[in-house]
Design a protein around this motif. Structure first.
Motif, PDB file in Angstrom:
ATOM      1  N   ALA A  37       0.902  -1.220   0.018  1.00 57.73           N
ATOM      2  CA  ALA A  37      -0.015   0.032   0.118  1.00 57.73           C
ATOM      3  C   ALA A  37       0.840   1.012  -0.095  1.00 57.73           C
ATOM      4  CB  ALA A  37      -1.015   0.038   1.142  1.00 57.73           C
ATOM      5  N   MET A  38       1.790   1.281   0.999  1.00 54.81           N
ATOM      6  CA  MET A  38       3.016   2.129   0.820  1.00 54.81           C
ATOM      7  C   MET A  38       4.227   1.904   1.278  1.00 54.81           C
ATOM      8  SD  MET A  38       2.815   6.115   2.484  1.00 54.81           S
ATOM      9  CE  MET A  38       2.898   5.598   4.155  1.00 54.81           C
ATOM     10  N   THR A  39       5.160   1.784   0.674  1.00 55.74           N
ATOM     11  CA  THR A  39       6.644   1.363   1.105  1.00 55.74           C
ATOM     12  C   THR A  39       7.104   2.592   1.969  1.00 55.74           C
ATOM     13  OG1 THR A  39       7.861   2.228  -0.730  1.00 55.74           O
ATOM     14  CG2 THR A  39       6.781   0.166  -1.100  1.00 55.74           C
ATOM     15  N   GLY A  74      -2.630   3.616  -3.764  1.00 52.13           N
ATOM     16  CA  GLY A  74      -3.917   3.097  -3.788  1.00 52.13           C
ATOM     17  C   GLY A  74      -4.532   2.904  -5.059  1.00 52.13           C
ATOM     18  N   GLU A  75      -3.636   2.549  -6.034  1.00 53.66           N
ATOM     19  CA  GLU A  75      -4.005   2.418  -7.604  1.00 53.66           C
ATOM     20  C   GLU A  75      -3.471   1.068  -8.033  1.00 53.66           C
ATOM     21  OE1 GLU A  75      -5.934   4.357  -9.174  1.00 53.66           O
ATOM     22  OE2 GLU A  75      -5.718   6.003  -7.515  1.00 53.66           O
ATOM     23  N   SER A  76      -3.267  -0.092  -7.121  1.00 58.34           N
ATOM     24  CA  SER A  76      -3.137  -1.286  -7.459  1.00 58.34           C
ATOM     25  C   SER A  76      -4.074  -2.023  -8.326  1.00 58.34           C
ATOM     26  CB  SER A  76      -2.706  -2.161  -6.152  1.00 58.34           C
ATOM     27  OG  SER A  76      -2.575  -3.597  -6.590  1.00 58.34           O
ATOM     28  N   ARG A  84      -9.180  -0.130  -3.092  1.00 56.67           N
ATOM     29  CA  ARG A  84      -8.347   1.044  -3.715  1.00 56.67           C
ATOM     30  C   ARG A  84      -8.897   2.218  -2.934  1.00 56.67           C
ATOM     31  NH1 ARG A  84      -8.755  -1.629  -8.624  1.00 56.67           N
ATOM     32  NH2 ARG A  84     -10.633  -0.336  -9.236  1.00 56.67           N
ATOM     33  N   GLN A  85     -10.127   2.396  -2.799  1.00 57.24           N
ATOM     34  CA  GLN A  85     -10.829   3.436  -1.984  1.00 57.24           C
ATOM     35  C   GLN A  85     -10.374   3.734  -0.588  1.00 57.24           C
ATOM     36  OE1 GLN A  85     -12.838   6.152  -3.647  1.00 57.24           O
ATOM     37  NE2 GLN A  85     -12.324   7.022  -1.696  1.00 57.24           N
ATOM     38  N   MET A 263      -7.445   3.062  10.436  1.00 57.50           N
ATOM     39  CA  MET A 263      -7.328   2.749   9.301  1.00 57.50           C
ATOM     40  C   MET A 263      -6.146   2.976   8.758  1.00 57.50           C
ATOM     41  SD  MET A 263      -9.264   4.776   6.118  1.00 57.50           S
ATOM     42  CE  MET A 263     -11.070   4.618   6.615  1.00 57.50           C
ATOM     43  N   MET A 264      -5.176   3.805   9.139  1.00 55.20           N
ATOM     44  CA  MET A 264      -4.057   4.195   8.696  1.00 55.20           C
ATOM     45  C   MET A 264      -2.912   3.110   8.765  1.00 55.20           C
ATOM     46  SD  MET A 264      -3.204   8.394   8.650  1.00 55.20           S
ATOM     47  CE  MET A 264      -3.389   8.520  10.252  1.00 55.20           C
TER      48      MET A 264
END
Length: 323
Positions: A37-39, A74-76, A84-85, A263-264
């Motif tokens: 999701a984020m590296t 968020g665009e996988s 993605r949302q 959520m984060m």
């Protein structure tokens, strides 16, 4: 010219680094996605972008939205639309919460003023009491309007085209205000000192700050320009902008952290988030020190040209399908 080239390099670096740095770092994966999701690499980039742009009048939120889009957060393609949302919602919250690093940087750099306000709160410093009241007056409009329209702002204005429009209009506004000050009131360095700010003037700056709820406008831009229009010198307007930012950004960060913190953490995990905050702090220290020194010599015009340039470059990338 220097800041324009730096901005373009930052964006190009963010675009390419998401695919190269991240795969070799600690990361987290959202269920159903085959990519993180984020590296950590992406978190570092977002932290640097946040710290460098938070207190410059160029819009940190706009830069973070652009950097996140260029890195594909968020665009996988393998993730469902709901996943993605969820990642995009977490990323939007992260663009707010990462401000904590920049807030801490200003608290350290302007500790004398912060201490003065604390002394004023205890009734030991009249100037500190007045400054604290002025910061509170500037904060009230954003607090009220933010609570009332927070959902609508995120639903309709957190997009790349609204950011591009705000960048361009803000750039024109900087150049126009500079021209106005030169032709009607003399150099922007002349004007009232911070101790001469009244609560009515602070309230006007506070309403101006509400315009910055539109991503791309820049909270720093509208508060500095608002201070100049109210008659403050450039150095006083910048200092008040920084101090007002500590309260405003702190409240927004706390609100989103409480509302979206879980959520984060589920989407990005703690390590990338913490590393992003650290790099936001380091780069904010560098940015604020550079900005104060630069403005004392050259004024705001370069930021106006930068905003116009990045708006045109981003629009061209979108229209041509490159981004």
């Amino acid at each position: 010219m220097w800041i324009t080239l730096t901005g373009i390099v930052l964006l190009l670096f963010a675009w390419t680094a998401g695919a190269t740095i991240g795969d070799r770092n600690l990361s987290t994966t959202v269920a159903g996605q085959d990519t993180p999701a984020m590296t950590v690499g992406q978190a570092i980039i977002l932290g640097v972008v946040e710290g460098l742009t938070e207190y410059l009048p160029v819009s940190s939120t706009g830069h973070l939205l652009l950097a996140g889009r260029m890195m594909g957060i968020g665009e996988s393609p393998s993730a469902s639309s709901a996943e993605r949302q969820r990642t995009r919602d977490a990323a939007d919250a992260y663009t707010i919460c990462i401000q904590a690093g920049a807030i801490i940087a200003v608290l350290g750099l302007y500790f004398r003023r912060v201490r003065q306000m604390l002394q004023g709160l205890l009734g030991r410093d009249p100037n500190g009491s007045r400054l604290l009241a002025n910061v509170a007056a500037g904060f009230i409009p954003a607090a009220v309007i933010g609570l009332l329209f927070n959902k609508s702002i995120k639903a309709y204005l957190f997009g790349i085209w609204p950011v591009v429009a705000a960048w361009f209009v803000g750039g024109v506004a900087i150049l126009a205000v500079g021209w106005y000050k030169r032709n009607t009131r003399g150099p922007v360095h002349q004007g009232l000192v911070l101790e001469e700010l009244t609560w009515r003037m602070a309230l006007v700056v506070g309403f101006a700050q509400c315009i910055a709820m539109w991503p791309g406008v820049s909270r720093s831009l509208v508060t500095i320009v608002g201070g100049l229009v109210m008659g403050l010198s450039l150095s006083a307007a910048v200092e008040y902008s920084f101090l007002l930012g500590v309260v405003t950004l702190g409240a927004a960060t706390a609100y989103d952290a409480l509302k979206y913190g879980q959520m984060m953490l589920q989407t990005f995990e703690a390590i990338p988030i913490a590393i992003g905050l650290l790099f936001a702090f380091i780069s904010a220290v560098v940015s604020v020190k550079w900005m104060v020194a630069y403005l004392n010599r050259h004024g705001l015009a370069v930021f106006g040209y930068y905003r116009i340039a990045i708006a045109l470059v981003t629009a061209a990338l979108i229209v041509t399908g490159i981004m």
